[in-house]
Design a protein around this motif. Structure first.
Motif, PDB file in Angstrom:
ATOM      1  N   ARG A 128       0.820  -1.210   0.000  1.00  0.00           N
ATOM      2  CA  ARG A 128       0.000   0.000   0.000  1.00  0.00           C
ATOM      3  C   ARG A 128       0.853   1.259   0.000  1.00  0.00           C
ATOM      4  O   ARG A 128       1.980   1.262   0.498  1.00  0.00           O
ATOM      5  CB  ARG A 128      -0.941   0.012   1.198  1.00  0.00           C
ATOM      6  N   SER A 154       3.078   2.082   5.572  1.00  0.00           N
ATOM      7  CA  SER A 154       2.952   1.897   4.128  1.00  0.00           C
ATOM      8  C   SER A 154       4.290   1.435   3.563  1.00  0.00           C
ATOM      9  O   SER A 154       5.345   1.651   4.156  1.00  0.00           O
ATOM     10  CB  SER A 154       2.500   3.191   3.443  1.00  0.00           C
ATOM     11  N   PRO A 169      -4.838   0.964  -1.032  1.00  0.00           N
ATOM     12  CA  PRO A 169      -5.129   0.782   0.390  1.00  0.00           C
ATOM     13  C   PRO A 169      -6.448   0.044   0.633  1.00  0.00           C
ATOM     14  O   PRO A 169      -6.639  -0.578   1.672  1.00  0.00           O
ATOM     15  CB  PRO A 169      -5.223   2.223   0.932  1.00  0.00           C
TER      16      PRO A 169
END
Length: 522
Positions: free
Chosen positions: A463, A471, A494
């Motif tokens: 992500r 992330s 996401p």
């Protein structure tokens, strides 16, 4: 290492992301190496043969993955120039504007994206032009804002589908034309590459009239001197500098021999699962959990949608040839007594007697011919939520996929609601699986859900975001940990939304390409 093996940019993969990225970067004049593990898909009469396409591995890799219990998964991936777009259905939807915001579902929260719809809107427009998406704005009540209408008119409905559309409208629903990426000219059919055949959804296109990544992205740039495409070139792993801050070499197996290439910038675009596998297999002393994995998020939050299809058979025949033209989003965000998103509904390609013949006993007392000639076939999509325990792992050459479905109740409600509506208008719907069998009066309903093998909508695993702790990629899809390594495919999502992800993957590739062009010229 010779200078011939050094490139300004190396792109691994030629699917929706890699093919689009290469197309956008090609005019820069930079030396670009494109690596594709498969060959060109052969153009042959078998492209349109149902038995070959659906009952053989001619156009799908024989690769076997494994689930958490060690059971085999047969994903049916297409490893050709163009990737899985060679056999996709070419339905190219934008995510809804609210898909980019945090939203509550029955089984949890769909997280907000760090960029919003407005950041993607201009790239959606460019993607629709490039992939010749046919559609019509202003009908779908969930449609996000658009700066302009589609460049190409919507695909017309054949008589039986037009009739169903009008029946659905009479119930208060808002069916609309599925946005399709095909080279179709209905006003001047003699100029049309697309012939509106029955072998589009799930088939390779023999006449190259489908807007796949080979036709749209790769073939137009092959004659340029700065472009090098190597096919049947499988990337095994990436090597980094001693500091671990940059990728220095890409190891590739070509014709049974290993070669290494250098690139100032390296882009992985192999799909959420195979991109993860490359990162994890490239672990080294500086990156013991795999490249770009200091967050321990590489491979996690895998999503593939909760997918299913329903075959509904009515007394009235359905002679439709090109059926994939109608979609319904009225239940995308739920309904009055169910405040949770349910998902999207669209027609599939028309099922044929040959497709159903292998499961004839499941349709008794009907024959496969009776089912195929009287059914209308529908595809249902419900968003699945990111779960860190749904993940991709590797064990040597083995890919291991841990996946536990969520939002099952929302999918079941969507399916049942849709069957009720179709019963009320004396129509039927068709889905890919045939595990459950309903009979009522003169109408039969076959329903089923796509198993874990169905990974055509794979997203997540890497992500993007602003925080390296939460992330894998930054907002430009560059890995936080490695300065010259990008992942540009569905890995960056996401959340998954409830429409086919391909147009968003294409739009994001165009967005990242603009960033790379700026980086390459500075």
């Amino acid at each position: 290492m010779t200078t011939e093996n050094h490139y300004d940019i190396i792109i691994i993969g030629t699917g929706a992301a890699g093919g689009t990225l290469a197309y956008r970067l090609a005019p820069s004049g930079k030396r670009i190496l494109i690596l594709e593990r498969g060959p060109f898909l052969p153009r042959e009469k078998s492209n349109w043969d149902t038995q070959t396409v659906f009952n053989s591995d001619r156009y799908h890799n024989k690769e076997v993955w494994y689930d958490r219990e060690g059971k085999e998964i047969h994903p049916g991936m297409s490893y050709f120039v163009g990737g899985n777009t060679k056999v996709y259905g070419a339905a190219l939807f934008r995510l809804r504007e609210r898909d980019f915001e945090e939203f509550s579902h029955k089984d949890g929260i769909s997280p907000a994206w760090p960029l919003k719809y407005k950041d993607f809107e201009p790239y959606y427009t460019q993607a629709e032009e490039l992939y010749q998406v046919h559609g019509q704005q202003g009908v779908d009540p969930t449609e996000p804002p658009r700066n302009r209408d589609y460049f190409y008119p919507s695909v017309s409905h054949e008589p039986r589908i037009q009739e169903v559309k009008e029946l659905l409208e009479a119930t208060g629903l808002h069916p609309y034309s599925t946005p399709m990426g095909i080279h179709l000219n209905e006003a001047q059919r003699f100029l049309s590459a697309c012939i509106r055949c029955s072998t589009c959804d799930g088939f390779p296109c023999l006449v190259h009239a489908k807007s796949d990544a080979e036709v749209t992205g790769i073939l137009p740039i092959l004659s340029q001197n700065n472009i090098t495409l190597l096919t049947e070139a499988k990337v095994e792993k990436l090597y980094t500098s001693p500091s671990g801050k940059e990728v220095t070499e890409v190891e590739v197996t070509i014709g049974g021999e290993q070669q290494r290439f250098r690139g100032d910038i390296v882009v992985i675009a192999c799909g959420a699962i195979n991109s993860t596998a490359i990162l994890l297999r490239s672990a080294n002393d500086r990156h013991p959990q795999g490249l770009a994995n200091s967050s321990d998020l590489v491979g996690r939050n895998f999503m593939k949608h909760v997918l299913g299809s329903v075959i509904g058979v009515a007394k009235k025949s359905n002679p439709t040839v090109f059926q994939k033209t109608l979609s319904i989003n009225d239940f995308y965000w739920g309904e009055a007594d169910y405040p949770y998103p349910m998902g999207q509904i669209q027609t599939t390609g028309k099922v044929s007697q040959e497709m159903l013949a292998g499961n004839a006993a499941q349709y008794a007392p009907l024959t496969p011919e009776e089912v195929a000639s009287h059914s209308i076939d529908w595809w249902l999509t419900t968003e699945d939520l990111p779960d860190p325990n749904n993940r991709v792992l590797v064990d040597g050459d083995r890919i291991i996929l841990h996946y536990q479905e969520n939002n099952s109740e929302s999918y079941a409600r969507l399916e049942q609601r849709w069957i009720e509506i179709l019963k009320s208008i004396e129509c039927a719907e068709s889905v890919h699986s045939h595990s459950t069998y309903f009979i009522k009066g003169s109408k039969q309903y076959f329903t089923g859900k796509l198993p874990v093998d169905g990974v055509g909508h794979q997203v997540g695993t890497c992500r993007f975001g602003e925080d390296p702790q939460t992330s894998v990629l930054d907002l430009n899809c560059r890995t936080h940990d490695i300065e010259n390594l990008y992942v540009v495919d569905g890995s960056f999502f996401p959340s998954s939304g409830a429409v086919n992800p391909t147009l968003t993957i294409i739009a994001n590739a165009l967005r990242v390409a603009d960033h790379l062009l700026e980086r390459l010229t500075n």
